[in-house]
Scaffold this motif. Structure first.
Motif, PDB file in Angstrom:
ATOM      1  N   ARG A   1      -7.818   2.242  -0.223  1.00 11.57           N
ATOM      2  CA  ARG A   1      -7.171   3.533  -0.033  1.00 11.57           C
ATOM      3  C   ARG A   1      -6.135   3.439   1.083  1.00 11.57           C
ATOM      4  O   ARG A   1      -6.324   2.703   2.059  1.00 11.57           O
ATOM      5  CB  ARG A   1      -8.188   4.612   0.359  1.00 11.57           C
ATOM      6  CG  ARG A   1      -9.402   4.700  -0.507  1.00 11.57           C
ATOM      7  CD  ARG A   1     -10.371   5.748   0.015  1.00 11.57           C
ATOM      8  NE  ARG A   1     -10.021   7.082  -0.438  1.00 11.57           N
ATOM      9  CZ  ARG A   1     -10.540   8.202   0.059  1.00 11.57           C
ATOM     10  NH1 ARG A   1     -11.389   8.151   1.068  1.00 11.57           N
ATOM     11  NH2 ARG A   1     -10.187   9.377  -0.430  1.00 11.57           N
ATOM     12  N   ARG A   2      -5.045   4.159   0.952  1.00 11.22           N
ATOM     13  CA  ARG A   2      -4.071   4.274   2.037  1.00 11.22           C
ATOM     14  C   ARG A   2      -4.284   5.629   2.688  1.00 11.22           C
ATOM     15  O   ARG A   2      -4.032   6.675   2.075  1.00 11.22           O
ATOM     16  CB  ARG A   2      -2.642   4.158   1.508  1.00 11.22           C
ATOM     17  CG  ARG A   2      -1.615   3.944   2.616  1.00 11.22           C
ATOM     18  CD  ARG A   2      -0.278   4.569   2.302  1.00 11.22           C
ATOM     19  NE  ARG A   2      -0.330   6.021   2.393  1.00 11.22           N
ATOM     20  CZ  ARG A   2       0.744   6.806   2.537  1.00 11.22           C
ATOM     21  NH1 ARG A   2       1.937   6.272   2.593  1.00 11.22           N
ATOM     22  NH2 ARG A   2       0.622   8.109   2.596  1.00 11.22           N
TER      23      ARG A   2
ATOM     24  N   ASN B   1       0.606   3.196  -4.032  1.00  7.55           N
ATOM     25  CA  ASN B   1      -0.349   2.282  -3.407  1.00  7.55           C
ATOM     26  C   ASN B   1      -0.818   1.262  -4.432  1.00  7.55           C
ATOM     27  O   ASN B   1      -1.661   1.555  -5.281  1.00  7.55           O
ATOM     28  CB  ASN B   1      -1.541   3.064  -2.851  1.00  7.55           C
ATOM     29  CG  ASN B   1      -2.570   2.151  -2.197  1.00  7.55           C
ATOM     30  OD1 ASN B   1      -2.332   0.960  -2.013  1.00  7.55           O
ATOM     31  ND2 ASN B   1      -3.711   2.711  -1.838  1.00  7.55           N
ATOM     32  N   ARG B   2      -0.279   0.053  -4.342  1.00  8.90           N
ATOM     33  CA  ARG B   2      -0.658  -1.000  -5.277  1.00  8.90           C
ATOM     34  C   ARG B   2      -1.612  -1.997  -4.624  1.00  8.90           C
ATOM     35  O   ARG B   2      -1.765  -3.112  -5.106  1.00  8.90           O
ATOM     36  CB  ARG B   2       0.596  -1.677  -5.813  1.00  8.90           C
ATOM     37  CG  ARG B   2       1.471  -0.681  -6.600  1.00  8.90           C
ATOM     38  CD  ARG B   2       2.418  -1.348  -7.569  1.00  8.90           C
ATOM     39  NE  ARG B   2       3.002  -0.343  -8.459  1.00  8.90           N
ATOM     40  CZ  ARG B   2       4.259   0.093  -8.403  1.00  8.90           C
ATOM     41  NH1 ARG B   2       5.067  -0.368  -7.471  1.00  8.90           N
ATOM     42  NH2 ARG B   2       4.696   0.998  -9.253  1.00  8.90           N
TER      43      ARG B   2
ATOM     44  N   ALA C   1       0.811  -1.218   0.000  1.00  5.30           N
ATOM     45  CA  ALA C   1       0.000   0.000   0.000  1.00  5.30           C
ATOM     46  C   ALA C   1       0.846   1.272   0.000  1.00  5.30           C
ATOM     47  O   ALA C   1       0.299   2.377  -0.062  1.00  5.30           O
ATOM     48  CB  ALA C   1      -0.943   0.001   1.202  1.00  5.30           C
ATOM     49  N   GLY C   2       2.153   1.134   0.068  1.00  2.00           N
ATOM     50  CA  GLY C   2       3.026   2.313   0.035  1.00  2.00           C
ATOM     51  C   GLY C   2       3.313   2.884   1.399  1.00  2.00           C
ATOM     52  O   GLY C   2       3.189   4.089   1.631  1.00  2.00           O
ATOM     53  N   CYS C   3       3.705   2.020   2.339  1.00  2.00           N
ATOM     54  CA  CYS C   3       4.054   2.491   3.682  1.00  2.00           C
ATOM     55  C   CYS C   3       5.329   3.335   3.630  1.00  2.00           C
ATOM     56  O   CYS C   3       6.050   3.363   2.628  1.00  2.00           O
ATOM     57  CB  CYS C   3       4.263   1.308   4.621  1.00  2.00           C
ATOM     58  SG  CYS C   3       5.743   0.316   4.278  1.00  2.00           S
ATOM     59  N   MET C   4       5.593   4.024   4.726  1.00  2.34           N
ATOM     60  CA  MET C   4       6.816   4.817   4.792  1.00  2.34           C
ATOM     61  C   MET C   4       8.046   3.928   4.921  1.00  2.34           C
ATOM     62  O   MET C   4       7.993   2.831   5.475  1.00  2.34           O
ATOM     63  CB  MET C   4       6.766   5.794   5.965  1.00  2.34           C
ATOM     64  CG  MET C   4       6.012   7.062   5.660  1.00  2.34           C
ATOM     65  SD  MET C   4       6.381   8.384   6.821  1.00  2.34           S
ATOM     66  CE  MET C   4       5.576   7.776   8.290  1.00  2.34           C
ATOM     67  N   ARG C   5       9.141   4.439   4.384  1.00  2.38           N
ATOM     68  CA  ARG C   5      10.454   3.835   4.536  1.00  2.38           C
ATOM     69  C   ARG C   5      11.387   4.883   5.127  1.00  2.38           C
ATOM     70  O   ARG C   5      11.237   6.078   4.866  1.00  2.38           O
ATOM     71  CB  ARG C   5      10.994   3.346   3.189  1.00  2.38           C
ATOM     72  CG  ARG C   5      10.205   2.166   2.612  1.00  2.38           C
ATOM     73  CD  ARG C   5      10.591   1.893   1.176  1.00  2.38           C
ATOM     74  NE  ARG C   5      10.158   2.982   0.300  1.00  2.38           N
ATOM     75  CZ  ARG C   5      10.834   3.433  -0.743  1.00  2.38           C
ATOM     76  NH1 ARG C   5      12.020   2.918  -1.046  1.00  2.38           N
ATOM     77  NH2 ARG C   5      10.349   4.396  -1.492  1.00  2.38           N
TER      78      ARG C   5
ATOM     79  N   PRO D   1       5.730  -0.674   7.879  1.00  2.00           N
ATOM     80  CA  PRO D   1       4.293  -0.932   7.710  1.00  2.00           C
ATOM     81  C   PRO D   1       3.549  -0.742   9.028  1.00  2.00           C
ATOM     82  O   PRO D   1       4.091  -1.010  10.113  1.00  2.00           O
ATOM     83  CB  PRO D   1       4.250  -2.387   7.241  1.00  2.00           C
ATOM     84  CG  PRO D   1       5.519  -2.994   7.718  1.00  2.00           C
ATOM     85  CD  PRO D   1       6.537  -1.898   7.680  1.00  2.00           C
ATOM     86  N   LEU D   2       2.308  -0.295   8.921  1.00  2.90           N
ATOM     87  CA  LEU D   2       1.482  -0.044  10.101  1.00  2.90           C
ATOM     88  C   LEU D   2       0.124  -0.697   9.924  1.00  2.90           C
ATOM     89  O   LEU D   2      -0.481  -0.611   8.860  1.00  2.90           O
ATOM     90  CB  LEU D   2       1.282   1.464  10.311  1.00  2.90           C
ATOM     91  CG  LEU D   2       2.525   2.326  10.550  1.00  2.90           C
ATOM     92  CD1 LEU D   2       2.143   3.805  10.544  1.00  2.90           C
ATOM     93  CD2 LEU D   2       3.207   1.958  11.855  1.00  2.90           C
TER      94      LEU D   2
END
Length: 290
Positions: free
Chosen positions: A208-209, A203-204, A138-142, A183-184
């Protein structure tokens, strides 16, 4: 819910510049909050006072949207932030970062405080709360661990339309092999230092993220700084009085709060757009963004 960060979490934050998976809301609370946000989107999709709803979601939403101000006062968030910043806390900004399902929106590698006019302070923490399942897909922070120990580095403006940052700013030359994903689960938050390098991908996933970013500062952040800036006192006292203290909204999009919103945007504009080669639409005001 734990009231404060554990010693291990504090040490992780101090050494790496971030800490993840801090519980804040239970599943029912997250579902209720998401419903409130999506109801707001449905009922006020056109925005207010000549500004889009996205404008208020992304810049100073706590000034005109009671829900965002209330979330910034969540005791579980404040308790964790107090562990890092101390007992006197103000909110500089509240933002919603929403990536629609199966879209290419990203956030490039950057440091939060680069253009905020706060210098290289250690006294700013961003609380990032997941209001959906924020997986790697989903495109979490890195994060780049330990990057907060250096100063502010050079950023370049890309103006990439898929970049959610105000000017598409990015740090060049990041070695992705050093990146650690954060990830959260719904209701968890991460905390990160204003100089910590961080980014997020597209976000794949099929949902929705939805992320809530709250920027906390201390009264002392503005010591010796020029100009004027605004913050909402949420815990303790502001004896330094370097900030213009605001109380939070009277209601949803009230005329008085919308007027204050415009004043804050005008006063912040020069600092937040300094050095930009193109218009920074989120901070350009009503005339430029219409």
């Amino acid at each position: 819910m734990p009231e404060n960060l554990s010693p291990e979490q504090q040490t992780h934050y101090e050494n790496h510049g971030y800490v993840c998976n801090v519980p804040v809301f239970c599943a029912d609370e997250v579902a209720h909050l998401r419903d409130k946000i999506e109801t707001l989107e449905a009922q006020h999709h056109a925005g207010a006072n000549g500004q889009s709803l996205n404008q208020y979601f992304r810049v100073n939403g706590h000034v005109v949207i009671p829900l965002l101000a209330e979330l910034a006062r969540t005791p579980a968030i404040l308790d964790a932030v107090e562990t890092i910043l101390g007992e006197n806390l103000l909110v500089w900004s509240v933002e919603l970062f929403i990536k629609e399902a199966n879209t290419e929106k990203t956030v490039s590698w950057h440091q939060d405080i680069t253009y905020w006019g706060m210098g290289e302070t250690n006294d700013e923490v961003t609380a990032w709360v997941a209001l959906s399942d924020v997986t790697e897909q989903a495109g979490c922070m890195r994060f780049i661990p330990g990057s907060h120990k250096n100063g502010i580095v050079s950023h370049e403006d890309t103006q990439d339309e898929n970049n959610l940052l105000s000017r598409g700013q990015q740090i060049a030359g990041i070695d992705e092999n050093n990146a650690v994903a954060g990830p959260l689960k719904p209701g968890e938050m991460s905390l990160h230092h204003g100089r910590c390098f961080h980014a997020s991908g597209p976000n794949r996933s099929d949902d929705r993220r939805i992320g809530l970013a709250i920027r906390y500062v201390t009264p002392e952040v503005r010591d010796g700084l020029p100009g004027r800036d605004y913050a909402m006192l949420v815990r303790g006292a502001d004896a330094a009085r370097g900030w213009v203290n605001i109380a939070g909204p009277r209601g949803l999009f009230t005329p008085a709060d919308l007027s204050l919103y415009d004043k804050i945007l005008t006063d912040q504009q020069a600092t937040l757009t300094a050095g930009a080669q193109h218009d920074v639409s989120l901070y350009a005001g009503k005339e430029a963004s219409a």
